[in-house]
Scaffold this motif. Structure first.
Motif, mmCIF file in Angstrom:
data_model
loop_
_atom_site.group_PDB
_atom_site.id
_atom_site.type_symbol
_atom_site.label_atom_id
_atom_site.label_comp_id
_atom_site.label_asym_id
_atom_site.label_seq_id
_atom_site.Cartn_x
_atom_site.Cartn_y
_atom_site.Cartn_z
ATOM 1 N N LEU A 89 0.167 7.938 5.830
ATOM 2 C CA LEU A 89 -0.501 7.591 4.584
ATOM 3 C C LEU A 89 -2.009 7.665 4.731
ATOM 4 C CD1 LEU A 89 -0.057 6.627 1.719
ATOM 5 C CD2 LEU A 89 -0.024 4.300 2.551
ATOM 6 N N SER A 90 -2.503 7.219 5.876
ATOM 7 C CA SER A 90 -3.947 7.280 6.057
ATOM 8 C C SER A 90 -4.231 7.609 7.517
ATOM 9 C CB SER A 90 -4.588 5.957 5.662
ATOM 10 O OG SER A 90 -5.044 5.245 6.782
ATOM 11 N N ASP A 91 -5.376 8.247 7.726
ATOM 12 C CA ASP A 91 -5.757 8.637 9.090
ATOM 13 C C ASP A 91 -5.796 7.454 10.021
ATOM 14 O OD1 ASP A 91 -8.084 11.385 8.468
ATOM 15 O OD2 ASP A 91 -5.911 11.260 8.672
ATOM 16 N N ARG A 92 -6.378 6.406 9.516
ATOM 17 C CA ARG A 92 -6.546 5.223 10.363
ATOM 18 C C ARG A 92 -5.202 4.666 10.784
ATOM 19 N NH1 ARG A 92 -11.373 3.258 10.276
ATOM 20 N NH2 ARG A 92 -11.717 5.493 10.083
ATOM 21 N N THR A 114 -5.907 2.038 5.117
ATOM 22 C CA THR A 114 -6.996 2.113 6.092
ATOM 23 C C THR A 114 -7.542 0.723 6.373
ATOM 24 O OG1 THR A 114 -7.560 4.275 5.217
ATOM 25 C CG2 THR A 114 -9.214 3.212 6.594
ATOM 26 N N LYS A 117 0.915 4.183 -2.691
ATOM 27 C CA LYS A 117 0.352 5.349 -1.998
ATOM 28 C C LYS A 117 -1.164 5.206 -1.915
ATOM 29 C CE LYS A 117 4.078 8.450 -3.482
ATOM 30 N NZ LYS A 117 4.970 7.351 -3.660
ATOM 31 N N ASP A 118 -1.561 4.006 -1.554
ATOM 32 C CA ASP A 118 -2.977 3.672 -1.543
ATOM 33 C C ASP A 118 -3.519 3.859 -0.140
ATOM 34 O OD1 ASP A 118 -5.445 2.566 -1.883
ATOM 35 O OD2 ASP A 118 -4.732 0.794 -2.947
ATOM 36 N N ALA A 119 -4.087 5.035 0.107
ATOM 37 C CA ALA A 119 -4.571 5.345 1.458
ATOM 38 C C ALA A 119 -5.716 4.429 1.830
ATOM 39 C CB ALA A 119 -5.003 6.801 1.531
ATOM 40 N N ALA A 120 -6.583 4.145 0.879
ATOM 41 C CA ALA A 120 -7.753 3.322 1.189
ATOM 42 C C ALA A 120 -7.333 1.953 1.689
ATOM 43 C CB ALA A 120 -8.617 3.184 -0.058
ATOM 44 N N SER A 154 0.827 -1.211 0.000
ATOM 45 C CA SER A 154 0.000 0.000 0.000
ATOM 46 C C SER A 154 0.852 1.248 0.000
ATOM 47 C CB SER A 154 -0.891 0.073 1.230
ATOM 48 O OG SER A 154 -1.305 -1.168 1.610
#
Lengths: 617, 373
Positions: free
Chosen positions: A520-523, A489, A483-486, A479
């Motif tokens: 990369l992601s909030d989570r 997450t 750069k796959d934030a989804a 990920s």
């Protein structure tokens, strides 16, 4: 409706190619109904339910039209020529075409030496021989573009290169006890003369001359004639006209010898004299030594018209072909290709080669080289790309179907400016990714060409696979690359669910060391910080832990489902003297938690009020 | 061939090349190397000879193109290959299997000596085994499943398994000491495992403070056991001192794509070699401060660096290892492109004595018998 049925069954290794001329998608073969579907480099043929006859089990056949790419020796051809191809594309654009000619000739020779290297290893050489023959002629006529004078010399070299059996026969004769009496002796001498190798002919004749002292003067005369035949020297000071004059004088001298019957008593020497004078009938009498019409052509030119101009070639070529082939034999594909070359019809050569050969290798590389020499007119085909690009795309698409050679195809697509990229985008996603190593290589190819969609798609496939096998670290690594934030997450959710279920974190080595990837992601950030909170708490740094927890709650990056957990985590901090172990099996867990929280918060508030109100003593 | 390289097109993409070890006492140059292929429907391991030491009767001045001695089918891609001893090699397969092959020198045949199929696996799938290292008779392997497995040659089962050693793929492994190994993984961490400990956790974890770039290769300095070099996805060469904690001592830009292998020269560790997906093979040479000044003879592509004093055979003994000096601009580091022209990815290299062998995705093997070390 004519159908030629040849189909290939890999296991049995019988080869049949299916040639379909139908509009409908069914055809009858031996009583079974077959259906078919096109693939990128092959056809899938299957038996359908609508069987005319009942018996037999249904099978699926894969018909490959290009079996060559699976031959290990031809693989060397593909790899080495790929190297030459890439080198050719990068030849400097700043040089004017004139200066590049020697480079192009050298590249052409490189291609040919690769072909010859393969020929040495492969038993079935006929197709490679033909390819090298055609390529060599194209090099002489188109790339080197020799003018009159040199042209004949190059053609002589060409013929000599492709008629190696003369040397074999000569060796055999020379190694025998009495060469001059060997049954092939005169054949060798005549062959040498036909190829213009007069020095060698003279050396052979000496052996005969010593055996017949009585005819010494005759042999001396022949030797003189042979030694005086002029050959054009391109690097010398003599002009073509001067050479022509000299040659005519020599020709007249030979003719005089013939008229004088100087060689009448020796039929062999007479024959040689007639050849030297260019007598067509004599030449045609030696069809078996010439063996091909183009050898006949070059020999005829050598002894009739050595200053032939390129534009005159096709007259001679056509007439030689007609003369050499008797009425019964039909010209073969090779003959029409060579004829087209002599006519300087490059497009016809390419077209005929494309039809005659079942692999695009030859036409693709030759056309590319000719295009670089600026010899192809920009000839737009119906589907928008030019001839060179079309052929390269066809060749590369064929390579892409190979489990291993697909990497070579990438470079070919790179050098097709119009459609190369589109083709590559479509094909690269079909490469099977069995190992991470392979996926990394495919990814590198996509990244270097800014194919971001393909990058994401490949990374997603690999990440899903990793996730399915519970390799959360690998999944995260993919990920990050995309750069796959989804997806990041998604992974973090999995971690958090794990924590909720078990009460501890798995894969601490990963979470503890997220580094900047955390952003990369909030989570993911939440996960990293949450773990940090646990660490701080574990190290009894309650103050910092509490601050962190508070910021996690206020920053609103916590998933809703996790709020309860966060507040529960706050409990021990609020109730420093009481640590409450919650049992998660309890049905009233939620209510209990809320009650405890309320109690704890109330107590804490009370303590806070008291503390604030107290005057420091 | 240019630059002293002999090349041979072999109709298979080469994933690994390794020299057969030569005995320390003899001064012979290496003669035989093994290769493994990948991405074929039928992969193979092969043994080749370059005709040193008069094993095949070749003229002087002949470069010595590699000659195939024998080959054997291999199930799955050969992801790693090491010589266990003079006659046996261990391979790591993309099917997860670890196999020992024996090379019978007299008959020039190969047979499978021992095999652990599915050593590395997922619950319902194969997991490629990505790295193998051996110190006869012990063999250590790592894989995409994050497991570390210890085998002993000639023993049926496994000696020890470290489950979940890593949550990501372990790409390479090397011995630090007889009972300590170092692994690198795809989230950019170096982990030390001590086999003397019962626990399955790493004794130390090192990583770069910046981005978590996957690491693909690692090699330990031949003489100084605390110094390792790593290479990864971004093509950077890092040299670490594992005693010193979390930051590498040197970070050098080496390649423009993944670095697949890094090797210190076993007897001249001031020389280091790296190869990469970008098709280049670099020869790094450092000079230590304690040597007499060395002088260069020409530009970047000239790989002749002479020394006015002979360094001791074991490399420099100074306390500060030259590799850790960190700064390539001080002129103490010289890099040379070894291959004559750009090729497809160079997947593997091995260097021993004065001989270097490498294999590429262009289905070619290159051998150089006069490496300037």
């Amino acid at each position: 409706m004519c159908m030629l049925c040849l189909y290939m069954d890999k296991k049995k290794k019988t080869t049949i190619t299916i040639c379909l001329l139908l509009m409908s998608s069914f055809l009858y073969i031996a009583g079974t109904h077959l259906g078919f579907a096109w693939g990128p480099g092959d056809i899938l043929v299957y038996e359908t339910l609508y069987k005319a006859s009942g018996s037999g089990c249904p099978c699926i056949h894969e018909v490959r039209k290009d079996e060559d790419i699976y031959s290990p020796i031809l693989r060397k051809l593909f790899n080495e020529s790929h190297h030459i191809f890439v080198g050719l594309q990068t030849i400097g654009e700043d040089l004017p075409s004139k200066n590049k000619k020697p480079q192009f000739v050298s590249i052409s020779k490189n291609y040919r030496s690769v072909i010859r290297a393969c020929m040495e290893e492969l038993q079935q050489v006929s197709i490679l021989l033909a390819i090298e023959l055609i390529w060599n002629l194209c090099e002489v006529l188109f790339i080197d573009a020799a003018p009159a004078g040199s042209l004949l010399l190059h053609l002589l070299d060409w013929v000599r290169l492709h008629k190696a059996d003369v040397d074999e026969k000569a060796r055999e004769v020379l190694q025998s006890e009495s060469p001059a009496e060997h049954h092939d002796y005169w054949n060798v001498v005549v062959s040498y003369v036909l190829q213009g190798r007069l020095e060698e002919a003279r050396q052979m004749l000496v052996k005969q001359a010593t055996l017949q002292p009585a005819a010494r003067s005759m042999y001396k005369l022949m030797d003189t004639l042979l030694s005086k035949m002029p050959f054009y020297n391109p690097g010398g000071t003599q002009t073509l006209t001067e050479f022509d004059v000299k040659w005519r004088h020599w020709h007249e001298e030979v003719d005089r010898c013939l008229q004088d019957n100087s060689f009448a008593s020796n039929k062999h020497l007479e024959v040689i004299c007639k050849i030297l004078v260019g007598d067509e009938d004599t030449l045609l009498e030696h069809k078996d030594l010439l063996s091909t019409w183009y050898h006949f052509l070059v020999t005829r030119l050598l002894f009739c018209h050595p200053t032939v101009k390129p534009t005159e070639l096709h007259y001679y070529a056509q007439s030689c072909l007609t003369m050499f082939l008797d009425s019964r034999s039909v010209p073969e594909p090779l003959d029409s290709i060579l004829l087209a070359a002599f006519e300087f019809d490059i497009h016809q050569v390419i077209k005929d080669c494309s039809i005659a050969l079942n692999n695009w290798w030859f036409v693709a590389h030759l056309t590319d080289l000719l295009d670089h020499c600026k010899l192809l007119q920009s000839h737009n085909l119906h589907f928008g790309s030019n001839l060179r690009e079309f052929l390269l795309l066809e060749y590369a698409s064929g390579l892409f179907t190979h489990h291993s050679l697909w990497q070579l195809a990438v470079d070919y697509f790179d050098h097709c400016p119009e459609f190369g990229r589109v083709y590559l985008e479509l094909q690269i996603e079909r490469v099977p990714l069995d190992t991470e190593r392979k996926a990394l290589k495919v990814l590198r190819i996509c990244e270097q060409r800014q194919m971001s969609e393909q990058v994401r798609s490949i990374c997603k496939i690999m990440a899903m696979r990793a996730l399915r096998n519970n390799r959360l670290g690998s999944a995260l690594s993919w990920s990050i690359r995309a750069k796959d934030a989804a997806f990041a997450t998604l992974i973090s959710e999995k971690f958090l669910q794990d924590y909720c279920a078990r009460g501890t974190f798995s894969d601490l080595d990963l979470i503890d060391n997220l580094g900047p990837a955390m952003l990369l992601s909030d989570r993911l950030t939440f996960l990293g910080k949450y773990r940090e909170f646990h660490k701080l708490y574990g190290e009894k740094r309650s103050g910092e832990a509490a601050k962190l927890l508070l910021s996690l709650m206020t920053a609103k990056i916590a998933p809703r489902s996790f709020w309860m957990t966060l507040l529960t985590d706050a409990l021990p901090l609020l109730e420093q003297k009481e640590v409450v172990h919650l049992s998660f099996q309890d049905e009233d867990t939620e209510l209990t938690k809320v009650e405890l929280l309320r109690l704890a918060l109330a107590r804490n508030l009370a303590r806070a009020i008291v503390k604030e109100g107290t005057v420091e003593a | 061939c240019a630059n002293g390289f002999a090349d041979e097109y072999v109709s298979q993409k080469i994933s690994k090349t390794r020299w057969r070890p030569v005995s320390h006492s003899s001064l012979q140059q290496p003669d035989i190397f093994a290769t493994g292929s990948w991405d074929n429907e039928d992969n193979k391991i092969s043994f080749w000879s370059i005709g040193n030491n008069g094993t095949t009767g070749m003229d002087d001045g002949f470069e010595g193109d590699p000659q195939l001695l024998c080959e054997h089918k291999h199930d799955g891609d050969v992801l790693d290959l090491q010589f266990l001893d003079q006659d046996r090699i261990v391979t790591a397969s993309s099917t997860g299997a670890v196999t020992i092959f024996r090379h019978h020198q007299n008959s020039q045949t190969i047979s499978v000596s021992q095999s652990w199929a599915r050593a590395h696996r997922y619950p319902c799938d194969n997991a490629p085994c990505t790295g193998v290292v051996c110190s006869s008779p012990e063999i250590v392997t790592v894989g995409e499943d994050g497991r570390i497995i210890v085998f002993r040659a000639d023993q049926e089962g496994v000696v020890r398994v470290i489950e979940n050693a890593d949550s990501s793929t372990i790409h390479a492994v090397t011995y630090l000491r007889t009972s300590e190994i170092l692994t690198v993984n795809s989230i950019g961490q170096l982990k030390l495992f001590d086999f003397r400990q019962q626990s399955n956790s790493p004794s130390q974890i090192l990583s770069l403070s910046g981005d978590r770039v996957p690491l693909h290769c690692v090699d330990r300095h031949p003489n100084q056991q605390h110094i390792v070099a790593t290479g990864g996805q971004d093509g950077m060469l890092c040299v670490w001192d594992v005693r010193q904690g979390n930051t590498p001592f040197s970070l050098m830009e080496a390649h423009s794509a993944e670095m697949w292998e890094v090797h210190f020269h076993p007897s001249n560790p001031d020389h280091l070699f790296t190869c990469s997906e970008d098709g280049s093979l670099l020869h790094w040479e450092t000079s230590s401060p304690s040597d007499m000044p060395s002088f260069l003879q020409g530009g970047r592509n000239n790989s002749m660096i002479s020394r006015s004093a002979m360094a001791p055979a074991g490399g420099n003994q100074s306390l500060i290892n030259a590799w850790l000096s960190g700064d390539s601009s001080k002129g103490r580091l010289e890099t040379t492109h070894m291959l004559p022209s750009q090729t497809l990815s160079v997947n593997s290299l091995d260097v021993l004595g004065q001989c270097l062998v490498c294999g590429t995705d262009g289905e070619a093997i290159f051998v150089n018998r006069q490496v300037p070390v």
